[in-house]
Design a protein around this motif. Structure first.
Motif, PDB file in Angstrom:
ATOM      1  N   UNK A   1       0.840  -1.187   0.000  1.00  0.00           N
ATOM      2  CA  UNK A   1       0.000   0.000   0.000  1.00  0.00           C
ATOM      3  C   UNK A   1       0.881   1.245   0.000  1.00  0.00           C
ATOM      4  N   UNK A   2       0.602   2.158  -0.907  1.00  0.00           N
ATOM      5  CA  UNK A   2       1.305   3.435  -0.948  1.00  0.00           C
ATOM      6  C   UNK A   2       0.308   4.552  -0.664  1.00  0.00           C
ATOM      7  N   UNK A   3       0.707   5.474   0.191  1.00  0.00           N
ATOM      8  CA  UNK A   3      -0.183   6.541   0.640  1.00  0.00           C
ATOM      9  C   UNK A   3       0.196   7.875   0.018  1.00  0.00           C
ATOM     10  N   UNK A   4      -0.774   8.553  -0.552  1.00  0.00           N
ATOM     11  CA  UNK A   4      -0.602   9.937  -0.986  1.00  0.00           C
ATOM     12  C   UNK A   4      -0.765  10.789   0.275  1.00  0.00           C
ATOM     13  N   UNK A   5       0.330  10.936   1.017  1.00  0.00           N
ATOM     14  CA  UNK A   5       0.249  11.528   2.353  1.00  0.00           C
ATOM     15  C   UNK A   5      -0.264  12.961   2.360  1.00  0.00           C
TER      16      UNK A   5
ATOM     17  N   UNK B   1       4.794   1.615  -6.811  1.00  0.00           N
ATOM     18  CA  UNK B   1       3.825   0.639  -7.320  1.00  0.00           C
ATOM     19  C   UNK B   1       4.438  -0.160  -8.471  1.00  0.00           C
ATOM     20  N   UNK B   2       5.155   0.547  -9.341  1.00  0.00           N
ATOM     21  CA  UNK B   2       5.801  -0.112 -10.479  1.00  0.00           C
ATOM     22  C   UNK B   2       6.879  -1.083  -9.997  1.00  0.00           C
ATOM     23  N   UNK B   3       7.687  -0.648  -9.040  1.00  0.00           N
ATOM     24  CA  UNK B   3       8.752  -1.521  -8.515  1.00  0.00           C
ATOM     25  C   UNK B   3       8.176  -2.770  -7.870  1.00  0.00           C
ATOM     26  N   UNK B   4       7.165  -2.563  -7.023  1.00  0.00           N
ATOM     27  CA  UNK B   4       6.595  -3.694  -6.292  1.00  0.00           C
ATOM     28  C   UNK B   4       5.962  -4.692  -7.244  1.00  0.00           C
TER      29      UNK B   4
ATOM     30  N   UNK C   1       3.195  -8.823  -5.252  1.00  0.00           N
ATOM     31  CA  UNK C   1       1.749  -8.974  -5.137  1.00  0.00           C
ATOM     32  C   UNK C   1       0.995  -7.700  -5.440  1.00  0.00           C
ATOM     33  N   UNK C   2      -0.302  -7.672  -5.142  1.00  0.00           N
ATOM     34  CA  UNK C   2      -1.162  -6.532  -5.465  1.00  0.00           C
ATOM     35  C   UNK C   2      -0.699  -5.258  -4.763  1.00  0.00           C
ATOM     36  N   UNK C   3      -1.041  -4.129  -5.364  1.00  0.00           N
ATOM     37  CA  UNK C   3      -0.685  -2.826  -4.806  1.00  0.00           C
ATOM     38  C   UNK C   3      -1.939  -1.964  -4.718  1.00  0.00           C
ATOM     39  N   UNK C   4      -2.153  -1.359  -3.547  1.00  0.00           N
ATOM     40  CA  UNK C   4      -3.234  -0.391  -3.367  1.00  0.00           C
ATOM     41  C   UNK C   4      -2.630   1.003  -3.297  1.00  0.00           C
ATOM     42  N   UNK C   5      -3.129   1.899  -4.145  1.00  0.00           N
ATOM     43  CA  UNK C   5      -2.666   3.288  -4.205  1.00  0.00           C
ATOM     44  C   UNK C   5      -3.740   4.157  -3.556  1.00  0.00           C
ATOM     45  N   UNK C   6      -3.442   4.739  -2.404  1.00  0.00           N
ATOM     46  CA  UNK C   6      -4.430   5.504  -1.642  1.00  0.00           C
ATOM     47  C   UNK C   6      -4.282   6.978  -1.960  1.00  0.00           C
ATOM     48  N   UNK C   7      -5.327   7.577  -2.543  1.00  0.00           N
ATOM     49  CA  UNK C   7      -5.275   8.969  -2.968  1.00  0.00           C
ATOM     50  C   UNK C   7      -6.697   9.455  -3.221  1.00  0.00           C
ATOM     51  N   UNK C   8      -6.832  10.745  -3.526  1.00  0.00           N
ATOM     52  CA  UNK C   8      -8.089  11.226  -4.089  1.00  0.00           C
ATOM     53  C   UNK C   8      -7.815  11.968  -5.392  1.00  0.00           C
ATOM     54  N   UNK C   9      -6.595  11.785  -5.903  1.00  0.00           N
ATOM     55  CA  UNK C   9      -6.169  12.410  -7.146  1.00  0.00           C
ATOM     56  C   UNK C   9      -6.515  11.481  -8.306  1.00  0.00           C
ATOM     57  N   UNK C  10      -7.430  11.913  -9.137  1.00  0.00           N
ATOM     58  CA  UNK C  10      -7.862  11.066 -10.257  1.00  0.00           C
ATOM     59  C   UNK C  10      -6.745  10.774 -11.250  1.00  0.00           C
ATOM     60  N   UNK C  11      -5.715  11.634 -11.297  1.00  0.00           N
ATOM     61  CA  UNK C  11      -4.609  11.387 -12.224  1.00  0.00           C
ATOM     62  C   UNK C  11      -3.979  10.019 -11.988  1.00  0.00           C
ATOM     63  N   UNK C  12      -4.042   9.542 -10.756  1.00  0.00           N
ATOM     64  CA  UNK C  12      -3.433   8.259 -10.450  1.00  0.00           C
ATOM     65  C   UNK C  12      -4.259   7.074 -10.936  1.00  0.00           C
TER      66      UNK C  12
ATOM     67  N   UNK D   1      -2.999  -3.752  -9.569  1.00  0.00           N
ATOM     68  CA  UNK D   1      -2.820  -2.381  -9.084  1.00  0.00           C
ATOM     69  C   UNK D   1      -4.177  -1.680  -9.142  1.00  0.00           C
ATOM     70  N   UNK D   2      -4.633  -1.206  -7.995  1.00  0.00           N
ATOM     71  CA  UNK D   2      -5.908  -0.499  -7.942  1.00  0.00           C
ATOM     72  C   UNK D   2      -5.731   0.781  -7.116  1.00  0.00           C
ATOM     73  N   UNK D   3      -6.675   1.686  -7.276  1.00  0.00           N
ATOM     74  CA  UNK D   3      -6.673   2.939  -6.510  1.00  0.00           C
ATOM     75  C   UNK D   3      -7.783   2.882  -5.469  1.00  0.00           C
TER      76      UNK D   3
END
Length: 306
Positions: A1-5, A126-129, A135-146, A156-158
């Motif tokens: 999981x990666x966080x858009x802090x 996300x790309x590296x992982x 395994x799967x990657x969750x990208x936490x954000x509210x930026x639609x660009x992602x 890979x999901x947002x």
């Protein structure tokens, strides 16, 4: 999981009352909210790896050089030799170092890359992982660009927190097909055509969301749309053809701004999520000093139980 802090702490700042204060009266609403957001995400999704990503440069020079209006409306003070100062609420600014210190004490990895935004750091990790078979990657954000990172085939999901962390939307390729008629791989070109006023991107005049999606769906990508505009035999409407051709300068530059960088210079670090605080003494001290005992205890508990 990666966080858009930055998204997390801005969301926390505006969502949690600033009456939440430390014993000495400092507002800590963004700190408490951010820690509670992270607690909820860990408890719900139980990631093995977790990185809180930050902006080293919220308005990178390479994007501004491509399109000078990029985020220009959010500049408080220009810094010709460094990073422009972003307009941020006065009582939020001093809370960011506390968030960083709390994450460090708890052992939650932080990452940034000189000259790049948090979005680029998220995308790079996300790309590296994914490439490393983690395994799967969750990208936490509210930026639609992602949304451009979404790829069902690679897991890979947002997790879009636009409506709140407890009401987040899980965005997959299927979600994007239902919402826009495109996939994550097509999203960046779609976004370039549509534009985004919140980031100072004008888009192509007269081409809104539905038209942009239809054009990408019909012609495959931005290059295909532009080729169709230059082909008198294509099925493009005359008005659309004219607008796309007239926007050539913008469309040359837009991909540099819209596409996230997937190979930013993010330093290697230990991203495994620990089951106990890295520095329990510091975590306890921060909890005491800033009135965060409940938030720190909740996060410590979910780290241990996941």
């Amino acid at each position: 999981m990666v966080l858009d802090t930055p998204t997390l702490y801005f969301r926390a700042f505006f969502g949690v009352p600033d009456t939440i204060r430390s014993p000495d009266g400092m507002p800590v609403n963004a700190v408490r909210g951010t820690l509670d957001f992270v607690s909820h995400l860990i408890a719900t999704y139980k990631p093995d790896r977790l990185v809180a990503c930050f902006d080293a440069d919220w308005r990178p020079a390479f994007r501004v050089e491509a399109i000078p209006s990029y985020k220009a409306h959010r500049v408080l003070e220009e810094a010709p030799e460094g990073v422009d100062v972003e307009e941020v609420p006065d009582i939020l600014t001093p809370q960011v170092p506390v968030i960083e210190a709390a994450l460090d004490a708890l052992g939650i990895a932080r990452a940034e890359a000189p000259g790049f935004e948090a979005d680029d750091v998220l995308a790079t990790l996300a790309e590296r992982w994914s490439a490393g078979g983690h395994g799967p990657v969750d990208v936490v954000t509210m930026d639609r660009d992602l949304y451009q990172m979404v790829e069902d085939a690679r897991g890979i999901r947002v997790l879009n927190i636009g409506k709140g962390v407890t009401k987040l939307e899980v965005v997959t390729d299927d979600t994007l097909r239902e919402k826009y008629g495109i996939t994550g791989g097509e999203y960046a070109d779609f976004a370039a055509l549509r534009g985004d006023p919140s980031d100072g991107l004008p888009g192509v005049a007269g081409i809104g969301e539905k038209t942009a999606a239809a054009l990408i769906s019909q012609y495959g990508d931005l290059a295909g749309v532009r080729a169709a505009a230059g082909d008198p035999a294509s099925a493009l409407k005359p008005a659309q053809r004219k607008r796309i051709i007239e926007a050539a300068g913008y469309l040359d530059a837009a991909p540099t701004v819209v596409r996230v960088v997937r190979d930013a210079p993010v330093a290697e670090h230990d991203d495994l999520l620990p089951r106990e605080p890295k520095d329990a003494v510091m975590a306890e001290m921060l909890a005491e000093k800033f009135g965060l005992k409940g938030a720190v205890a909740r996060l410590t508990k979910v780290m241990a139980e996941r």
